[in-house]
Design a protein around this motif. Sequence first.
Motif, PDB file in Angstrom:
ATOM      1  N   ALA A  51       0.840  -1.200   0.000  1.00  0.00           N
ATOM      2  CA  ALA A  51       0.000   0.000   0.000  1.00  0.00           C
ATOM      3  C   ALA A  51       0.879   1.256   0.000  1.00  0.00           C
ATOM      4  CB  ALA A  51      -0.951  -0.006   1.189  1.00  0.00           C
ATOM      5  N   LYS A  52       1.937   1.224   0.767  1.00  0.00           N
ATOM      6  CA  LYS A  52       2.856   2.363   0.816  1.00  0.00           C
ATOM      7  C   LYS A  52       3.482   2.605  -0.560  1.00  0.00           C
ATOM      8  CE  LYS A  52       6.769   4.116   3.421  1.00  0.00           C
ATOM      9  NZ  LYS A  52       7.750   3.848   4.474  1.00  0.00           N
ATOM     10  N   LYS A  53       3.732   1.520  -1.283  1.00  0.00           N
ATOM     11  CA  LYS A  53       4.321   1.613  -2.627  1.00  0.00           C
ATOM     12  C   LYS A  53       3.257   1.799  -3.711  1.00  0.00           C
ATOM     13  CE  LYS A  53       8.719   0.873  -1.659  1.00  0.00           C
ATOM     14  NZ  LYS A  53       9.809   1.730  -2.107  1.00  0.00           N
ATOM     15  N   ARG A  54       1.991   1.854  -3.318  1.00  0.00           N
ATOM     16  CA  ARG A  54       0.849   2.097  -4.208  1.00  0.00           C
ATOM     17  C   ARG A  54       0.579   0.966  -5.206  1.00  0.00           C
ATOM     18  NH1 ARG A  54       3.741   6.779  -4.398  1.00  0.00           N
ATOM     19  NH2 ARG A  54       4.116   6.534  -6.616  1.00  0.00           N
ATOM     20  N   LEU A  55       0.923  -0.256  -4.821  1.00  0.00           N
ATOM     21  CA  LEU A  55       0.554  -1.407  -5.645  1.00  0.00           C
ATOM     22  C   LEU A  55      -0.798  -1.961  -5.207  1.00  0.00           C
ATOM     23  CD1 LEU A  55       3.988  -3.220  -6.002  1.00  0.00           C
ATOM     24  CD2 LEU A  55       2.828  -1.778  -7.672  1.00  0.00           C
ATOM     25  N   VAL A  56      -1.196  -1.638  -3.977  1.00  0.00           N
ATOM     26  CA  VAL A  56      -2.540  -1.959  -3.481  1.00  0.00           C
ATOM     27  C   VAL A  56      -3.084  -0.738  -2.756  1.00  0.00           C
ATOM     28  CG1 VAL A  56      -1.998  -4.434  -3.207  1.00  0.00           C
ATOM     29  CG2 VAL A  56      -1.834  -2.918  -1.231  1.00  0.00           C
ATOM     30  N   HIS A  78      -5.559   0.371   0.528  1.00  0.00           N
ATOM     31  CA  HIS A  78      -6.210  -0.081   1.753  1.00  0.00           C
ATOM     32  C   HIS A  78      -7.557   0.612   1.845  1.00  0.00           C
ATOM     33  CE1 HIS A  78      -6.427  -0.204   6.366  1.00  0.00           C
ATOM     34  NE2 HIS A  78      -6.737  -1.393   5.899  1.00  0.00           N
ATOM     35  N   LEU A  79      -8.628  -0.179   1.818  1.00  0.00           N
ATOM     36  CA  LEU A  79      -9.979   0.389   1.853  1.00  0.00           C
ATOM     37  C   LEU A  79     -10.484   0.623   3.272  1.00  0.00           C
ATOM     38  CD1 LEU A  79     -11.720  -1.736  -0.930  1.00  0.00           C
ATOM     39  CD2 LEU A  79     -10.597   0.491  -1.139  1.00  0.00           C
ATOM     40  N   GLY A  80      -9.773   0.116   4.251  1.00  0.00           N
ATOM     41  CA  GLY A  80     -10.211   0.196   5.637  1.00  0.00           C
ATOM     42  C   GLY A  80     -10.635  -1.180   6.132  1.00  0.00           C
TER      43      GLY A  80
END
Length: 106
Positions: free
Chosen positions: A51-56, A58-60
């Motif tokens: 998520a930090k690398k923007r490959l996924v 995080h919707l919560g």
Amino acid sequence: MRYAGSWMTAADDRILEYLSEHKSGSPTKMKREGPIRYSRQQVDRRCKKLAKKRLVDHLGNGVYVITEDGELYLEGRLDTEDWQYIEEEVNNKLDNESIEDTDTDS
């Protein structure tokens, strides 16, 4: 062929593959339903890194979805080491050169 950055682990590919196929998932669900042989805690850590690398994204509530960049990585069109997008023409040329090399080896 995928171009994994040195920061990536084998778990990252499994997570991205799962999310590409299932559209969304939590570390618990991925561990339970997917071909992921890592602890739930490790899957959770890797999801946060992805998520930090923007490959996924995080919707919560621990739910993740794959991003367009995540899909491009899986398709071999994004090098996550230096974040270079790879044109399909380059891939086709490399594939053709590989086939030609194989043909001349015979």
